[in-house]
Scaffold this motif. Structure first.
Motif, PDB file in Angstrom:
ATOM      1  N   ALA A 100      15.005  26.703  39.421  1.00  0.00           N
ATOM      2  CA  ALA A 100      13.671  26.145  39.666  1.00  0.00           C
ATOM      3  C   ALA A 100      13.481  25.850  41.146  1.00  0.00           C
ATOM      4  CB  ALA A 100      13.474  24.878  38.840  1.00  0.00           C
ATOM      5  N   LEU A 101      14.522  25.344  41.772  1.00  0.00           N
ATOM      6  CA  LEU A 101      14.473  25.031  43.195  1.00  0.00           C
ATOM      7  C   LEU A 101      14.322  26.302  44.029  1.00  0.00           C
ATOM      8  CD1 LEU A 101      14.801  22.899  45.445  1.00  0.00           C
ATOM      9  CD2 LEU A 101      17.263  23.320  45.332  1.00  0.00           C
ATOM     10  N   ARG A 102      15.122  27.302  43.722  1.00  0.00           N
ATOM     11  CA  ARG A 102      15.025  28.571  44.444  1.00  0.00           C
ATOM     12  C   ARG A 102      13.636  29.173  44.293  1.00  0.00           C
ATOM     13  NH1 ARG A 102      18.089  32.619  42.494  1.00  0.00           N
ATOM     14  NH2 ARG A 102      19.010  33.473  44.381  1.00  0.00           N
ATOM     15  N   SER A 103      13.101  29.049  43.088  1.00  0.00           N
ATOM     16  CA  SER A 103      11.790  29.617  42.797  1.00  0.00           C
ATOM     17  C   SER A 103      10.686  28.955  43.607  1.00  0.00           C
ATOM     18  CB  SER A 103      11.487  29.473  41.297  1.00  0.00           C
ATOM     19  OG  SER A 103      10.148  29.835  41.017  1.00  0.00           O
ATOM     20  N   VAL A 158      10.921  19.006  45.126  1.00  0.00           N
ATOM     21  CA  VAL A 158      12.218  19.537  45.554  1.00  0.00           C
ATOM     22  C   VAL A 158      13.318  18.498  45.334  1.00  0.00           C
ATOM     23  CG1 VAL A 158      13.572  20.329  47.535  1.00  0.00           C
ATOM     24  CG2 VAL A 158      11.234  21.154  47.213  1.00  0.00           C
ATOM     25  N   GLU A 159      13.054  17.267  45.748  1.00  0.00           N
ATOM     26  CA  GLU A 159      14.052  16.213  45.578  1.00  0.00           C
ATOM     27  C   GLU A 159      14.341  15.953  44.096  1.00  0.00           C
ATOM     28  OE1 GLU A 159      14.730  11.493  46.660  1.00  0.00           O
ATOM     29  OE2 GLU A 159      13.318  12.681  47.843  1.00  0.00           O
ATOM     30  N   LYS A 160      13.315  16.037  43.270  1.00  0.00           N
ATOM     31  CA  LYS A 160      13.506  15.835  41.829  1.00  0.00           C
ATOM     32  C   LYS A 160      14.423  16.913  41.248  1.00  0.00           C
ATOM     33  CE  LYS A 160      11.077  15.742  37.394  1.00  0.00           C
ATOM     34  NZ  LYS A 160       9.770  15.892  36.705  1.00  0.00           N
ATOM     35  N   GLN A 161      14.201  18.164  41.623  1.00  0.00           N
ATOM     36  CA  GLN A 161      15.040  19.243  41.102  1.00  0.00           C
ATOM     37  C   GLN A 161      16.488  19.079  41.552  1.00  0.00           C
ATOM     38  OE1 GLN A 161      14.129  21.377  38.791  1.00  0.00           O
ATOM     39  NE2 GLN A 161      12.093  20.458  38.829  1.00  0.00           N
ATOM     40  N   LEU A 162      16.689  18.651  42.788  1.00  0.00           N
ATOM     41  CA  LEU A 162      18.051  18.427  43.267  1.00  0.00           C
ATOM     42  C   LEU A 162      18.721  17.279  42.521  1.00  0.00           C
ATOM     43  CD1 LEU A 162      17.514  18.926  47.097  1.00  0.00           C
ATOM     44  CD2 LEU A 162      19.047  20.269  45.652  1.00  0.00           C
ATOM     45  N   SER A 163      17.976  16.200  42.303  1.00  0.00           N
ATOM     46  CA  SER A 163      18.532  15.056  41.569  1.00  0.00           C
ATOM     47  C   SER A 163      18.891  15.446  40.143  1.00  0.00           C
ATOM     48  CB  SER A 163      17.518  13.896  41.560  1.00  0.00           C
ATOM     49  OG  SER A 163      17.265  13.444  42.869  1.00  0.00           O
ATOM     50  N   GLU A 164      18.032  16.238  39.508  1.00  0.00           N
ATOM     51  CA  GLU A 164      18.303  16.696  38.150  1.00  0.00           C
ATOM     52  C   GLU A 164      19.495  17.648  38.126  1.00  0.00           C
ATOM     53  OE1 GLU A 164      17.012  15.702  35.373  1.00  0.00           O
ATOM     54  OE2 GLU A 164      15.522  14.365  36.271  1.00  0.00           O
ATOM     55  N   MET A 182      18.974  29.578  51.819  1.00  0.00           N
ATOM     56  CA  MET A 182      19.060  28.403  50.964  1.00  0.00           C
ATOM     57  C   MET A 182      20.323  28.448  50.108  1.00  0.00           C
ATOM     58  SD  MET A 182      16.214  26.729  48.464  1.00  0.00           S
ATOM     59  CE  MET A 182      16.344  27.993  47.220  1.00  0.00           C
ATOM     60  N   ASP A 183      20.673  29.632  49.596  1.00  0.00           N
ATOM     61  CA  ASP A 183      21.904  29.757  48.818  1.00  0.00           C
ATOM     62  C   ASP A 183      23.132  29.450  49.678  1.00  0.00           C
ATOM     63  OD1 ASP A 183      20.508  30.378  46.578  1.00  0.00           O
ATOM     64  OD2 ASP A 183      21.036  32.501  46.524  1.00  0.00           O
TER      65      ASP A 183
END
Length: 228
Positions: free
Chosen positions: A87-90, A133-139, A187-188
Motif C-alpha cells: 500500500a505504501l509503495r502504491s 504514509v505514516e499510518k501505513q508504516l505504523s501498521e 524507496m525499496d
C-alpha cells in the motif's frame, strides 16, 4: 435538501473547472505569469465567481495541491493490497507518477514555488498524504512487516524526502518516463534495512506491476479530467 445538494454539486464542479484551468495555464505559462482573469476565462466562469471560490493565486495553488492529495488517496482507498508495504509503495508511486501527468513544466513551477514560498503548508505533518504514509508504516510495524522498534515518524519523513528528490531529479532532467521505476527502486532501497525476515526480499521492483499500475493511473486520470 435537494436544492442544497444541487448547489454544492454545482459549486464543486465549478471549483474543479477552475483548478483544471489553473493547472493548464501553469503548465503553459508558469505560475509567475498566471493571472486570475486568465484562469476565469479558461474555466468559463466570471472573475467574481473565481474570487468567491479562491481569493488569491496562492489560495488557488494550495487548493490544487490539496485536491491532488485527495484524488490520490481516493484512488488508493479503492484498491486492495496484500500488505501495508505494498500500500505504501502504491501511494508513493501514484503521487510521483500522477504529479508528472500534470506535465514537467507544471512540476518545475510547483517545485520553484515551494522553494521560494517557505510556506509551512508544504511540510505540514497534518496533511492527509503524510498522515496516510505514516499510518501505513505504523501498521506495517505492528503487522511484523518491518523489524520491531522501527519509528514510523522518521521513516515517513525519509520516504517523503526520497519522493521529493525523485520528482526534482526527473523534473531537472526532463525524464518523466523514469519517475515510476526510480521512486520504487529508491524507496525499496531505503526500506530494505528495516524489513523483517518474514518479508525481506518480497518487495523488489516488479516491471509488470509498474506497467499495470501506470496503465491504471493513466485510465483513472483521463476519467478524472473528463469529470472536471
Amino acid at each position: 435538501m435537494r436544492e442544497t445538494t444541487a448547489r454544492k454539486q454545482q459549486a464543486n464542479a465549478t471549483r474543479q473547472k477552475i483548478l483544471q484551468a489553473a493547472r493548464e495555464l501553469i503548465q503553459e505559462k508558469g505560475f509567475d505569469q498566471l493571472k486570475m482573469t486568465d484562469v476565469a476565462k479558461r474555466a468559463g466562469v466570471s472573475v467574481g465567481s473565481l474570487y468567491n471560490h479562491y481569493r488569491s493565486k496562492d489560495a488557488l495553488f494550495f487548493a490544487g495541491y490539496d485536491n491532488f492529495d485527495r484524488m490520490i488517496l481516493e484512488k488508493q482507498d479503492s484498491l486492495m493490497f496484500e500488505n501495508h508495504i505494498e500500500a505504501l509503495r502504491s501511494v508513493i508511486y501514484a503521487q510521483c507518477v500522477g504529479a508528472f501527468m500534470r506535465g514537467t513544466n507544471y512540476i518545475a513551477n510547483v517545485l520553484r514555488y515551494q522553494l521560494f514560498s517557505h510556506d509551512s503548508a508544504f511540510t505540514n505533518k497534518e496533511r492527509a498524504f503524510p498522515t496516510y504514509v505514516e499510518k501505513q508504516l505504523s501498521e506495517a510495524i505492528r503487522a511484523g512487516e518491518l523489524i520491531p522498534g522501527c519509528d514510523g515518524v522518521p521513516l515517513t519523513a525519509g520516504i517523503l524526502r526520497v519522493a521529493r528528490g525523485c520528482i526534482f531529479d526527473c523534473a531537472v532532467r526532463n525524464t518523466p518516463e523514469s519517475i515510476g521505476e526510480n521512486i520504487i527502486h529508491d524507496m525499496d532501497a531505503m526500506l530494505a534495512p528495516y524489513l523483517s525476515e518474514s518479508s525481506n526480499g518480497q518487495h523488489s521492483v516488479d516491471p509488470a506491476w509498474l506497467n499495470t499500475y501506470r496503465a491504471r493511473l493513466d485510465e483513472e486520470n483521463a476519467m478524472e479530467l473528463g469529470r472536471e
